[in-house]
Design a protein around this motif. Sequence first.
Motif, PDB file in Angstrom:
ATOM      1  N   ALA A  64       3.169   4.921   4.145  1.00  0.00           N
ATOM      2  CA  ALA A  64       4.459   5.064   3.472  1.00  0.00           C
ATOM      3  C   ALA A  64       5.383   3.891   3.807  1.00  0.00           C
ATOM      4  O   ALA A  64       6.054   3.355   2.908  1.00  0.00           O
ATOM      5  CB  ALA A  64       5.116   6.379   3.874  1.00  0.00           C
ATOM      6  N   THR A  65       5.431   3.475   5.059  1.00  0.00           N
ATOM      7  CA  THR A  65       6.282   2.336   5.420  1.00  0.00           C
ATOM      8  C   THR A  65       5.772   1.054   4.768  1.00  0.00           C
ATOM      9  O   THR A  65       6.575   0.225   4.334  1.00  0.00           O
ATOM     10  CB  THR A  65       6.365   2.153   6.951  1.00  0.00           C
ATOM     11  N   ARG A  66       4.467   0.892   4.681  1.00  0.00           N
ATOM     12  CA  ARG A  66       3.906  -0.298   4.033  1.00  0.00           C
ATOM     13  C   ARG A  66       4.290  -0.336   2.558  1.00  0.00           C
ATOM     14  O   ARG A  66       4.654  -1.386   2.027  1.00  0.00           O
ATOM     15  CB  ARG A  66       2.388  -0.313   4.203  1.00  0.00           C
ATOM     16  N   GLU A  67       4.220   0.825   1.881  1.00  0.00           N
ATOM     17  CA  GLU A  67       4.574   0.870   0.463  1.00  0.00           C
ATOM     18  C   GLU A  67       6.054   0.576   0.248  1.00  0.00           C
ATOM     19  O   GLU A  67       6.415  -0.128  -0.699  1.00  0.00           O
ATOM     20  CB  GLU A  67       4.217   2.236  -0.123  1.00  0.00           C
TER      21      GLU A  67
ATOM     22  N   GLU B 219       7.991  -1.271   2.178  1.00  0.00           N
ATOM     23  CA  GLU B 219       8.187  -2.701   2.423  1.00  0.00           C
ATOM     24  C   GLU B 219       7.713  -3.534   1.240  1.00  0.00           C
ATOM     25  O   GLU B 219       8.351  -4.525   0.877  1.00  0.00           O
ATOM     26  CB  GLU B 219       7.455  -3.122   3.696  1.00  0.00           C
ATOM     27  N   GLN B 220       6.605  -3.136   0.623  1.00  0.00           N
ATOM     28  CA  GLN B 220       6.111  -3.854  -0.541  1.00  0.00           C
ATOM     29  C   GLN B 220       7.081  -3.732  -1.708  1.00  0.00           C
ATOM     30  O   GLN B 220       7.334  -4.697  -2.428  1.00  0.00           O
ATOM     31  CB  GLN B 220       4.732  -3.331  -0.943  1.00  0.00           C
ATOM     32  N   GLU B 221       7.634  -2.540  -1.903  1.00  0.00           N
ATOM     33  CA  GLU B 221       8.586  -2.320  -2.991  1.00  0.00           C
ATOM     34  C   GLU B 221       9.855  -3.135  -2.777  1.00  0.00           C
ATOM     35  O   GLU B 221      10.376  -3.745  -3.721  1.00  0.00           O
ATOM     36  CB  GLU B 221       8.928  -0.826  -3.095  1.00  0.00           C
ATOM     37  N   VAL B 222      10.354  -3.170  -1.534  1.00  0.00           N
ATOM     38  CA  VAL B 222      11.542  -3.972  -1.227  1.00  0.00           C
ATOM     39  C   VAL B 222      11.250  -5.444  -1.478  1.00  0.00           C
ATOM     40  O   VAL B 222      12.072  -6.171  -2.057  1.00  0.00           O
ATOM     41  CB  VAL B 222      12.001  -3.735   0.234  1.00  0.00           C
ATOM     42  N   GLY B 223      10.075  -5.893  -1.102  1.00  0.00           N
ATOM     43  CA  GLY B 223       9.692  -7.282  -1.336  1.00  0.00           C
ATOM     44  C   GLY B 223       9.629  -7.616  -2.817  1.00  0.00           C
ATOM     45  O   GLY B 223      10.069  -8.689  -3.244  1.00  0.00           O
ATOM     46  N   ARG B 224       9.088  -6.682  -3.614  1.00  0.00           N
ATOM     47  CA  ARG B 224       9.018  -6.902  -5.059  1.00  0.00           C
ATOM     48  C   ARG B 224      10.416  -6.996  -5.667  1.00  0.00           C
ATOM     49  O   ARG B 224      10.671  -7.844  -6.521  1.00  0.00           O
ATOM     50  CB  ARG B 224       8.243  -5.761  -5.730  1.00  0.00           C
ATOM     51  N   ARG B 225      11.306  -6.137  -5.232  1.00  0.00           N
ATOM     52  CA  ARG B 225      12.673  -6.141  -5.781  1.00  0.00           C
ATOM     53  C   ARG B 225      13.427  -7.403  -5.381  1.00  0.00           C
ATOM     54  O   ARG B 225      14.214  -7.927  -6.164  1.00  0.00           O
ATOM     55  CB  ARG B 225      13.427  -4.905  -5.341  1.00  0.00           C
TER      56      ARG B 225
END
Length: 162
Positions: free
Chosen positions: A145-148, A150-156
Amino acid sequence: MAKQSGDKPRKVVAANKKARHDYAIDDTFEAGLVLVGTEVKSLRMGRASLVDGFVDIDAGEAWLHGVHIPEYSQGSWTNHAARRKRKLLLNRVEIDKIERRVSEKGLTVIPLSLYFVDGRAKIEIGLAKGKKSWDKRHALAERQATRETEQEVGRRLKGIPD
């Protein structure tokens, strides 16, 4: 707590990656190892396994059992036994603390990593309590969940649409 080696470089020989998955690590200590010459040469070649290792306190001394350091290939009759017990170098206060916590709380002592600092072999040991299978699943789900997120924040941040 383990003594911090500051900014000294560590040459990690072996790490017990499965230990942090199977156990909840409560406290860590850094200990020296009493080794024979062919063991040091084998470690410098980067060969060791901490998977089945554990620490036992016997008569006020800490002993490392079950760690596999393979025989040195160029060794002769002076070669060492691969799974012999090895003495750990710890302060009396640390040994007493470990012994007390193991007997009171039912913890176990496991090796976490084996490395060289200033040419001396050191081992990081940890006071650990075994995890149940549901604890392991919970930890994996939490990490995913934390990895997902972080990935979403990076995409945004990069401006990539969903």
